[in-house]
Design an enzyme around this catalytic site. Sequence first.
Site, PDB file in Angstrom:
ATOM      1  N   ASP A 136     -28.742   3.822  39.568  1.00  0.00           N
ATOM      2  CA  ASP A 136     -27.455   3.762  38.898  1.00  0.00           C
ATOM      3  C   ASP A 136     -26.535   2.863  39.721  1.00  0.00           C
ATOM      4  O   ASP A 136     -26.756   2.675  40.922  1.00  0.00           O
ATOM      5  CB  ASP A 136     -26.877   5.180  38.789  1.00  0.00           C
ATOM      6  CG  ASP A 136     -25.504   5.198  38.136  1.00  0.00           C
ATOM      7  OD1 ASP A 136     -25.320   4.471  37.145  1.00  0.00           O
ATOM      8  OD2 ASP A 136     -24.634   5.936  38.621  1.00  0.00           O
ATOM      9  N   ASP A 196     -25.901   9.839  40.155  1.00  0.00           N
ATOM     10  CA  ASP A 196     -24.992  10.934  40.475  1.00  0.00           C
ATOM     11  C   ASP A 196     -24.399  11.592  39.240  1.00  0.00           C
ATOM     12  O   ASP A 196     -23.853  12.688  39.314  1.00  0.00           O
ATOM     13  CB  ASP A 196     -23.856  10.444  41.374  1.00  0.00           C
ATOM     14  CG  ASP A 196     -23.021   9.345  40.718  1.00  0.00           C
ATOM     15  OD1 ASP A 196     -23.439   8.818  39.657  1.00  0.00           O
ATOM     16  OD2 ASP A 196     -21.950   9.009  41.249  1.00  0.00           O
ATOM     17  N   ASP A 254     -27.372  10.326  34.291  1.00  0.00           N
ATOM     18  CA  ASP A 254     -28.569   9.977  35.055  1.00  0.00           C
ATOM     19  C   ASP A 254     -29.613  11.087  35.054  1.00  0.00           C
ATOM     20  O   ASP A 254     -30.768  10.863  35.407  1.00  0.00           O
ATOM     21  CB  ASP A 254     -28.195   9.663  36.514  1.00  0.00           C
ATOM     22  CG  ASP A 254     -27.198   8.540  36.634  1.00  0.00           C
ATOM     23  OD1 ASP A 254     -27.414   7.510  35.977  1.00  0.00           O
ATOM     24  OD2 ASP A 254     -26.207   8.689  37.357  1.00  0.00           O
TER      25      ASP A 254
END
Length: 910
Positions: A339, A634, A638
């Site tokens: 990410d 986080d 995700d």
Amino acid sequence: MTSFRTSGTGEGDVTTDTWHALEVPEVLDRVGTGTTGLTSEEATRRLERHGPNRLEATDATAAWRVLLRQFRSPLVLFLMVCAAITLVQGHLVDTAAITAAVVLNAAIGFWQERKAETEVRALQSLASPTARVRRDGHVQTIDSADLVPGDLVHLDSGDRVPADLRLIEAVSLRVDESMLTGESLATDKDTDPVAPDAPTGDRTGMAFSGSLVSSGRATGVVVGTGAGTELGAINELVQDTAAAAPLTALIHSMERWIGLIVGISALAVFAAGLALGHDVSLMFRTAVALVVSAIPEALPVVLTVAMSVGVARMARRNAIVRHLPSVETLGSTTVIGSDKTGTLTQNLLTVERLWTTEGEIAVDAATGVGTDTGRISAVAETALRAGALTNEAVPTRDDPLRFTGDAVDAAMAAVAVGLGVVTPTERAAAPVAHMPYEPELGFSQTIRSEGGRPVLYVKGAPDAVSAMCSSMLTAGGTTTLDRAAVLAANDALGSEGLRVIATARRELEDGDPRLAGDTLEGAPEGLTFLGLEGMTDPPRPGVQEAIAGCRSAGIRVMMITGDHPVTATAIAGRLGLDTGTPPLTGAEIAALDDTMLRARLADATVAARVSPQDKMRIVEQLMAMGNVVAVTGDGVNDAPALRVASIGVAMGDSGTDVAREASDVVLTDDDFSTIVHAVEEGRVTFATIRKATFFLLSSAIAALMAVAINVFTNSPLVLLPVQMLWANLVTSGIQVIALAFEPGEGDELEVPPRDLREGVLDATMWWRTALSGVWMAVVTLVVYERAIWEGVDTDHARTLALTVLVAASFFHVMNARALRRSVFTLSPLANPLLMAATAVAACLQVLVVSWPVLAGPMGLSPLSPGEWAMCVIVGATVIVVSELHKLAVKPAARRRAAAIVAVGVTPPGR
């Protein structure tokens, strides 16, 4: 997303996929609520129907299930059978030794799994947020778990959105949805409907559960609670079965083969012994002893200890491992899908570029200089002052350079205060008049008193602000506005993925109508344009170096984000990722079948504007291509990808509970660089397992071959059952556990990931295992047969054979310390526990041979100093065999590693 049936209109189920496309009156009609909100009685009925507004947390694994998992290994089951056989035979020492190995393995595995799970759960927030709702005609505060569809919720700056809301009123509302969409900038919200197929990040009329109100205020009607929210839909994806660790499958496969081969060999030796006239009882005990000696019963213990040591080392490097096999999986990683926001970047908007009539400079609040031209000019200072004084950000108590509030305001305030162009006192002074940022207008304005004169400051979108200006500030004063130059500079900064804000000012005359009140309205005119501030979410320190380290280790890094493609590509370029290939987008993914997507993923380094479902599909296809995929993230968005990946790595500090729950590893420092350290430790762990397996299987081959060949000769048995068990104790039982603490060889990140087709041992190590095992068996038999030929007493010949085999194992464990390097380049003190274990084992061997109290029952006899020296020298020859093999295979291994790293692609067969 689940649906609910309202009691207002009876129009049926309405899924939240359509709320954003409906006008406000229709929304209120469908949920059956009015401007006064629900009544308490109706809220109670709906709560009973829809349940509490919470996501059910995953229950901790029952202790008894964790304990039973420790006994699933085929080798452990095989050993339990052997323990039962030895117990029936009355060989209690053997029974105790085998049982101790099994119990130790189970205890270590149980303790480590429970400990890791407890540490992760301790990271989770236990707070229960509240919500302000309008019920029974007035506003009241309730536990957010009691929210129901149809409730009217009031939001203010700083609030966490407690459920999925369709906005019915919004004033200057901006919402941070980064945890859900990956978009680092707050989203402007309004009440207007959007297209039914609009992606989550573009549904401006919705406020989603878990997002944060950056500025403004609003009222929204609850249209989704608990599992019926966007967050809940993602949570359902997380509940799918996680990918199995590669090591688990490898070990189970190897254990089955070992058990099969050893079982067949023992039966063959037993049958051959009977056919050649040996005693039935002796051959049965020999077969059992051979099974116990040849089966690497210490392997499950070594695996657990090695992974536990890896867990401890990773914890020291800020990585908490939830499941033991995850340690090794990180070391096998070939692709890291990361990410962007909060993982590769700081999730902190920062001003980095400033454009004025004097040109463009890079600014750095930390050093207080413009990094292109030294100290910033008076024109630049004026532009930065405007941004900091037309501003609602509030400094934090602990750090005067960190601000809370709207991300843009916080960034502009931080750079101005950091460079000293505005003081905290100036910012804290009450403005004469102010108009907050209005998304529909695209600017904010403030009147400040400076030197007794009122000054109007404006900041906002470059096209909106430049339209209000008639002049622009230069080093020599003001000049006519060159709007084309301003817009060209804006385009240039925007092409770098920067968020661009313009600033302007005008000194007001006494009696100006704008000074009549403390609230400003309307767009001003006749402003002097000051400059453009370009801001972005900067990369985390050390990430660029970490990505370079991944590349040198043969690991490909791919950015997978919900952010805008331009922004994502710009950040990727700064991080050193290859941006020559256009970014893969969610819209493109939707149009591709799996085969076409895999072809696209072969060279894509950036995937942008992707949904949680898109992220999960990308990971699944990368794994279908034969990769071991580690996913970092986080946010809630995700979590599905974290769950299906080979290894999920969540941020422990800034990460969400859902992301942590879906992960295998939690980074307590939220630093991508920690992943590289974890990969290194993972490779060290696998190398340790490989070393132990190499040592154990070599020793097993030596025992099998020596006994099997000896059975077909006319000589007495080379080793009695008790002697085989003794050799197994002083070699495999003592030294191999210490081998699990072996540190890395130092070049773990200089070699490519292992080919998954290799198994625990690759082809090179299988050859070395076979050569070493055969050599130890041959020298043992040669010494024994020579002694028998010379007429030496059988017990003495067996003592020589046992001592040679044990001595060879002592030297062979040194071979196992180095897979690629020469053992002579390693410090003997690098693993003091192994040195101590070897010394203890050697002392035990000398004791059992030399002390008649032990030697008699064992069928052994004392050796002369010359015989001891001969046995040691013969045993040491196994080092020569291993070193010669390393020299023979090193050039080919070096060429393969160089080729893989040079082209930066996954090795064939992955």
